[in-house]
Design a protein around this motif. Sequence first.
Motif, mmCIF file in Angstrom:
data_model
loop_
_atom_site.group_PDB
_atom_site.id
_atom_site.type_symbol
_atom_site.label_atom_id
_atom_site.label_comp_id
_atom_site.label_asym_id
_atom_site.label_seq_id
_atom_site.Cartn_x
_atom_site.Cartn_y
_atom_site.Cartn_z
ATOM 1 N N LEU A 44 -23.579 -24.873 65.059
ATOM 2 C CA LEU A 44 -22.933 -25.542 66.188
ATOM 3 C C LEU A 44 -22.619 -27.001 65.867
ATOM 4 C CD1 LEU A 44 -24.934 -24.127 69.244
ATOM 5 C CD2 LEU A 44 -22.611 -23.549 68.536
ATOM 6 N N VAL A 45 -23.524 -27.669 65.157
ATOM 7 C CA VAL A 45 -23.279 -29.061 64.779
ATOM 8 C C VAL A 45 -22.092 -29.144 63.822
ATOM 9 C CG1 VAL A 45 -24.222 -31.027 63.505
ATOM 10 C CG2 VAL A 45 -25.621 -29.876 65.220
ATOM 11 N N ASP A 46 -22.042 -28.246 62.836
ATOM 12 C CA ASP A 46 -20.914 -28.258 61.896
ATOM 13 C C ASP A 46 -19.603 -27.929 62.612
ATOM 14 O OD1 ASP A 46 -22.523 -28.959 59.814
ATOM 15 O OD2 ASP A 46 -22.550 -26.981 58.853
ATOM 16 N N GLU A 47 -19.654 -26.992 63.542
ATOM 17 C CA GLU A 47 -18.464 -26.645 64.330
ATOM 18 C C GLU A 47 -17.966 -27.865 65.101
ATOM 19 O OE1 GLU A 47 -17.896 -24.373 68.564
ATOM 20 O OE2 GLU A 47 -18.951 -23.251 67.005
ATOM 21 N N ALA A 48 -18.899 -28.607 65.674
ATOM 22 C CA ALA A 48 -18.533 -29.797 66.441
ATOM 23 C C ALA A 48 -17.949 -30.869 65.537
ATOM 24 C CB ALA A 48 -19.757 -30.337 67.169
ATOM 25 N N PHE A 49 -18.551 -31.074 64.376
ATOM 26 C CA PHE A 49 -18.054 -32.097 63.466
ATOM 27 C C PHE A 49 -16.654 -31.753 62.953
ATOM 28 C CE2 PHE A 49 -22.507 -33.696 62.082
ATOM 29 C CZ PHE A 49 -22.601 -34.409 63.258
ATOM 30 N N ALA A 50 -16.398 -30.471 62.740
ATOM 31 C CA ALA A 50 -15.057 -30.064 62.310
ATOM 32 C C ALA A 50 -14.034 -30.407 63.382
ATOM 33 C CB ALA A 50 -15.037 -28.570 62.000
ATOM 34 N N GLU A 51 -14.389 -30.165 64.643
ATOM 35 C CA GLU A 51 -13.479 -30.500 65.742
ATOM 36 C C GLU A 51 -13.285 -32.008 65.865
ATOM 37 O OE1 GLU A 51 -14.879 -28.777 69.318
ATOM 38 O OE2 GLU A 51 -14.568 -26.701 68.673
ATOM 39 N N ALA A 52 -14.299 -32.771 65.471
ATOM 40 C CA ALA A 52 -14.216 -34.226 65.561
ATOM 41 C C ALA A 52 -13.542 -34.854 64.338
ATOM 42 C CB ALA A 52 -15.621 -34.806 65.725
ATOM 43 N N GLY A 53 -13.058 -34.022 63.431
ATOM 44 C CA GLY A 53 -12.383 -34.547 62.246
ATOM 45 C C GLY A 53 -13.332 -35.063 61.183
ATOM 46 N N LEU A 54 -14.545 -34.507 61.145
ATOM 47 C CA LEU A 54 -15.565 -34.964 60.206
ATOM 48 C C LEU A 54 -15.809 -33.939 59.102
ATOM 49 C CD1 LEU A 54 -18.032 -36.465 62.824
ATOM 50 C CD2 LEU A 54 -16.810 -37.762 61.069
ATOM 51 N N ASP A 55 -14.752 -33.276 58.646
ATOM 52 C CA ASP A 55 -14.890 -32.259 57.593
ATOM 53 C C ASP A 55 -15.477 -32.852 56.322
ATOM 54 O OD1 ASP A 55 -13.120 -29.761 58.693
ATOM 55 O OD2 ASP A 55 -12.245 -31.682 59.286
ATOM 56 N N THR A 56 -15.071 -34.074 55.989
ATOM 57 C CA THR A 56 -15.596 -34.710 54.780
ATOM 58 C C THR A 56 -17.093 -34.916 54.868
ATOM 59 O OG1 THR A 56 -13.504 -35.876 54.459
ATOM 60 C CG2 THR A 56 -15.403 -36.723 53.263
ATOM 61 N N LEU A 57 -17.575 -35.267 56.046
ATOM 62 C CA LEU A 57 -19.016 -35.438 56.235
ATOM 63 C C LEU A 57 -19.734 -34.108 56.038
ATOM 64 C CD1 LEU A 57 -20.774 -37.400 59.110
ATOM 65 C CD2 LEU A 57 -21.556 -35.142 58.440
ATOM 66 N N ILE A 58 -19.179 -33.022 56.592
ATOM 67 C CA ILE A 58 -19.806 -31.701 56.472
ATOM 68 C C ILE A 58 -19.950 -31.318 55.002
ATOM 69 C CG2 ILE A 58 -19.553 -29.243 56.993
ATOM 70 C CD1 ILE A 58 -17.944 -30.065 59.473
ATOM 71 N N GLU A 59 -18.919 -31.611 54.218
ATOM 72 C CA GLU A 59 -18.908 -31.223 52.808
ATOM 73 C C GLU A 59 -19.776 -32.119 51.939
ATOM 74 O OE1 GLU A 59 -14.792 -31.547 51.996
ATOM 75 O OE2 GLU A 59 -14.218 -29.858 53.299
ATOM 76 N N ASN A 60 -20.161 -33.281 52.456
ATOM 77 C CA ASN A 60 -20.894 -34.241 51.626
ATOM 78 C C ASN A 60 -22.180 -34.730 52.293
ATOM 79 O OD1 ASN A 60 -18.892 -34.902 49.269
ATOM 80 N ND2 ASN A 60 -17.639 -34.924 51.125
ATOM 81 N N LYS A 61 -22.883 -33.810 52.945
ATOM 82 C CA LYS A 61 -24.168 -34.182 53.538
ATOM 83 C C LYS A 61 -25.152 -34.571 52.440
ATOM 84 C CE LYS A 61 -23.828 -31.059 57.530
ATOM 85 N NZ LYS A 61 -24.373 -29.821 58.140
ATOM 86 N N LEU A 62 -25.974 -35.552 52.743
ATOM 87 C CA LEU A 62 -26.991 -36.004 51.810
ATOM 88 C C LEU A 62 -28.357 -35.513 52.261
ATOM 89 C CD1 LEU A 62 -25.718 -39.704 51.591
ATOM 90 C CD2 LEU A 62 -25.251 -37.853 49.966
ATOM 91 N N PHE A 63 -29.151 -35.045 51.327
ATOM 92 C CA PHE A 63 -30.502 -34.512 51.567
ATOM 93 C C PHE A 63 -30.624 -33.713 52.876
ATOM 94 C CE2 PHE A 63 -30.381 -39.173 52.235
ATOM 95 C CZ PHE A 63 -30.628 -39.289 53.598
ATOM 96 N N PRO A 64 -29.738 -32.721 53.089
ATOM 97 C CA PRO A 64 -29.825 -31.925 54.325
ATOM 98 C C PRO A 64 -31.125 -31.125 54.379
ATOM 99 C CG PRO A 64 -28.338 -30.882 52.771
ATOM 100 C CD PRO A 64 -28.694 -32.218 52.179
ATOM 101 N N GLU A 65 -31.679 -31.018 55.566
ATOM 102 C CA GLU A 65 -32.937 -30.289 55.741
ATOM 103 C C GLU A 65 -32.927 -29.592 57.096
ATOM 104 O OE1 GLU A 65 -37.769 -31.200 55.892
ATOM 105 O OE2 GLU A 65 -36.358 -32.771 55.297
ATOM 106 N N ASN A 66 -33.305 -28.325 57.076
ATOM 107 C CA ASN A 66 -33.450 -27.553 58.301
ATOM 108 C C ASN A 66 -34.935 -27.276 58.485
ATOM 109 O OD1 ASN A 66 -33.573 -25.510 60.319
ATOM 110 N ND2 ASN A 66 -31.469 -24.905 59.858
ATOM 111 N N ARG A 67 -35.504 -27.842 59.556
ATOM 112 C CA ARG A 67 -36.937 -27.702 59.800
ATOM 113 C C ARG A 67 -37.253 -26.606 60.808
ATOM 114 N NH1 ARG A 67 -39.357 -33.864 60.168
ATOM 115 N NH2 ARG A 67 -38.867 -34.494 58.009
ATOM 116 N N GLY A 68 -36.303 -25.759 61.078
ATOM 117 C CA GLY A 68 -36.514 -24.687 62.047
ATOM 118 C C GLY A 68 -36.051 -25.105 63.425
ATOM 119 N N ASP A 69 -36.806 -26.020 64.042
ATOM 120 C CA ASP A 69 -36.415 -26.482 65.368
ATOM 121 C C ASP A 69 -35.554 -27.732 65.307
ATOM 122 O OD1 ASP A 69 -38.374 -28.194 64.444
ATOM 123 O OD2 ASP A 69 -39.369 -28.398 66.392
#
Length: 277
Positions: A44-69
Amino acid sequence: MSGVSRTGDFQLPDDIGLFAADLQSFTALPSALHAPTSRLLEQLVDEAFAEAGLDTLIENKLFPENRGDSIVFGFGSVHLPRLICPGIDAIDAALARFNERTRGKPIRARVSIHSGRVPAWGAVGDGNGKARNDLHRVLDCRQLKNALADASPHTTSLVAAISDRVYEDVVVAGYCTLHADRFTEIFATVDGKTFGQRAWLYVPRPSGNLLKGVAEVAGRESGIADTAADARNPRPGRSDPQDRSVFQFVGKGVAAVGGVHGGVRIGTDMPGHGHGR
């Protein structure tokens, strides 16, 4: 990204934007739903960023981490203006659309945005530092949690807080299309932690107890014909009839601040804090 100078044996990192989001009541979900819900937040966050014109950010995330919650990642600080606006509103809208489609228990989230010098060199330990710690403290602060709890789950899907540094550098400085008056100052504290820091609350769609102050403003406006009589015969405990501002504390949460001349802000439960600029 590489460092730009050296101090002793340590390389000075670049200034990095930091983003974190956390789901409300994640641990209360059945175990079978933990993994798909964790993936859902990121999607959902990536979907929102794409709509906001932040595709470059999605493709170049730094140290991404998913902690479950929760999820956290760094990004080039050049993206901060668009991440704040329209990014925050886009995340809120994505959550609302999902909740409307599923019609189950609403998925709701808190968001924290900060920036600071943390390593982002593609090595183990990237992203760690005081700025990262502060990001998570604000995300977990009592004031942000109370704001979400006091709002209606059917209307308010998201509450966000940005650090004072980001507020000054991006919002007040005019790089962001979201006006500074849309934010309200809070003093972020975390139960059981020695942490206290100024931050700025933003609620895309206030509701519930967050609007009680607005109702009080409307009530006073409808009775404005009595103002002159009240001024001549003030009643005990009556506030100054010339003071048309309202600040109503609602339990441990937040309430609305406003006046008959317009303007609504969300304030914290802590006297001395919660006055927007």
